[in-house]
Design an enzyme around this catalytic site. Structure first.
Site, short mmCIF file in Angstrom:
data_model
loop_
_atom_site.label_atom_id
_atom_site.label_comp_id
_atom_site.label_asym_id
_atom_site.label_seq_id
_atom_site.Cartn_x
_atom_site.Cartn_y
_atom_site.Cartn_z
N GLU A 120 -4.71 1.65 -10.15
CA GLU A 120 -5.86 0.60 -9.81
C GLU A 120 -6.78 0.68 -11.23
O GLU A 120 -7.02 1.63 -11.76
CB GLU A 120 -6.82 1.64 -8.69
N LYS A 176 -11.56 2.85 15.64
CA LYS A 176 -11.65 2.87 14.23
C LYS A 176 -11.74 1.31 14.09
O LYS A 176 -12.28 0.84 13.32
CB LYS A 176 -10.93 3.59 13.51
N THR A 224 0.87 -1.26 0.11
CA THR A 224 0.05 0.02 -0.02
C THR A 224 0.75 1.17 -0.10
O THR A 224 1.83 1.15 0.32
CB THR A 224 -1.00 -0.02 1.32
N LYS A 234 -3.66 3.17 6.11
CA LYS A 234 -3.89 1.78 5.89
C LYS A 234 -2.83 0.89 6.83
O LYS A 234 -3.42 0.00 7.16
CB LYS A 234 -3.91 1.42 4.49
N PHE A 241 -8.36 9.46 7.36
CA PHE A 241 -8.45 9.55 5.80
C PHE A 241 -9.41 9.48 5.11
O PHE A 241 -10.57 9.18 5.62
CB PHE A 241 -7.17 8.96 5.39
N ARG A 297 -12.00 -2.44 7.06
CA ARG A 297 -10.83 -2.97 6.70
C ARG A 297 -10.37 -4.11 7.77
O ARG A 297 -10.00 -5.18 7.41
CB ARG A 297 -9.78 -1.97 6.90
N ASN A 301 -0.44 3.81 1.35
CA ASN A 301 -1.40 4.79 2.16
C ASN A 301 -0.76 4.38 3.73
O ASN A 301 -1.42 3.19 4.10
CB ASN A 301 -2.77 4.33 2.04
N ASP A 329 -8.77 -3.15 -1.02
CA ASP A 329 -9.22 -2.17 -1.85
C ASP A 329 -10.32 -1.89 -1.10
O ASP A 329 -11.29 -2.86 -0.95
CB ASP A 329 -9.37 -2.71 -3.33
P1 IMP Z 1 -8.92 2.71 -1.83
O1 IMP Z 1 -8.88 2.32 -3.38
O2 IMP Z 1 -8.93 1.24 -1.13
O3 IMP Z 1 -7.49 3.30 -1.39
O4 IMP Z 1 -9.72 3.48 -1.44
C1 IMP Z 1 -10.84 4.18 -2.20
C2 IMP Z 1 -11.03 5.46 -2.03
O5 IMP Z 1 -11.99 5.32 -0.50
C3 IMP Z 1 -9.98 6.33 -1.38
O6 IMP Z 1 -10.36 7.62 -1.72
C4 IMP Z 1 -9.80 6.28 -0.11
O7 IMP Z 1 -9.39 7.38 0.57
C5 IMP Z 1 -11.22 5.93 0.61
N1 IMP Z 1 -10.97 4.99 1.66
C6 IMP Z 1 -10.68 3.64 1.73
N2 IMP Z 1 -10.71 3.17 2.82
C7 IMP Z 1 -11.21 4.14 3.76
C8 IMP Z 1 -11.41 4.36 4.94
O8 IMP Z 1 -11.32 3.45 5.94
N3 IMP Z 1 -12.04 5.65 5.55
C9 IMP Z 1 -12.21 6.55 4.51
N4 IMP Z 1 -11.95 6.29 3.52
C10 IMP Z 1 -11.40 5.42 3.01
#
Ligand code: IMP
Length: 190
Positions: A36, A167, A7, A12, A144, A173, A9, A69
């Site tokens: 992605e 959280k 990742t 995460k 985030f 997650r 992030n 994801d």
């Molecule tokens: P990703 O593709 O899994 O990184 O996430 C897709 C979108 O959802 C991204 O803009 C992330 O910031 C948002 N996102 C993913 N997980 C969370 C979370 O736990 N809380 C808030 N936003 C999330």
């Protein structure tokens, strides 16, 4: 065998390593930003991401790794932004979502997380879902992404108001990760 979490992030990674500690597992952060693919299903996106990462980073074929994801699915917007959450967050952001929702009485939404794990030969996916509501304004400074506009059921705080530990009691997650970590620790005991 070390398990790597791919990742870019840091939040995460922090959430995941906190959950891993409960299982006495230590996961390694493999910091890599991958592109992605756009698909209608998070499971397909996660699987395809594993495959395409192994093509760009062949050394990963020798490792055990997972990626995760997530998507936010809003009922009154027919599941939007769902698998397109990343694009939507980067374009209209939280204020754009609040704007789309300004006349909506029904605030129901859910977060879905798909963790895809590669064990050196096959890819398996694990799913976690957390239901909640979209708030009417941004609330909280932490977290985030959509954290300031999502409040899980059975709690009066948004994800952005919660500590990491809290959280990790509610999030989509930690649910998908707990299934993976349970199977990894069960396997290690055999
Ligand atoms: P990703 O593709 O899994 O990184 O996430 C897709 C979108 O959802 C991204 O803009 C992330 O910031 C948002 N996102 C993913 N997980 C969370 C979370 O736990 N809380 C808030 N936003 C999330």
């Amino acid at each position: 065998m070390d398990v790597h979490f791919i990742t870019h992030n840091p939040s995460k990674y922090e959430e995941a390593s906190n959950v891993a500690q409960e299982f006495n597992l230590s996961i390694k952060w493999y910091d890599h930003e991958y592109e992605e693919l756009q698909e209608d299903s998070l499971e397909i996106i996660a699987r395809k991401s594993c495959l395409s990462i192994m093509q760009t980073k062949p050394e990963l074929k020798e490792l055990h790794f997972f990626l995760e994801d997530a998507g936010l699915f809003i009922k009154s917007l027919n599941g939007f932004p769902g698998p397109y959450s990343s694009y939507v967050f980067n374009t209209i952001g939280n204020n754009g979502i609040l704007d789309l929702m300004k006349d909506k009485e029904d605030r129901e939404a859910y977060f879905k997380s798909v963790t895809a794990y590669y064990d050196g030969s096959t890819i398996e996916t694990f799913v976690g879902v957390t239901k909640g509501i979209i708030t009417k304004s941004l609330i909280g400074e932490g977290g985030f992404g959509f954290d300031p506009i999502f409040r899980p059921d059975d709690n009066n705080q948004t994800f952005a108001e919660m500590t990491l530990a809290t959280k990790n009691l509610y999030s989509h997650r930690q649910k998908s990760l707990r299934i993976l970590f349970t199977s990894l620790t069960a396997f290690a005991k055999q």
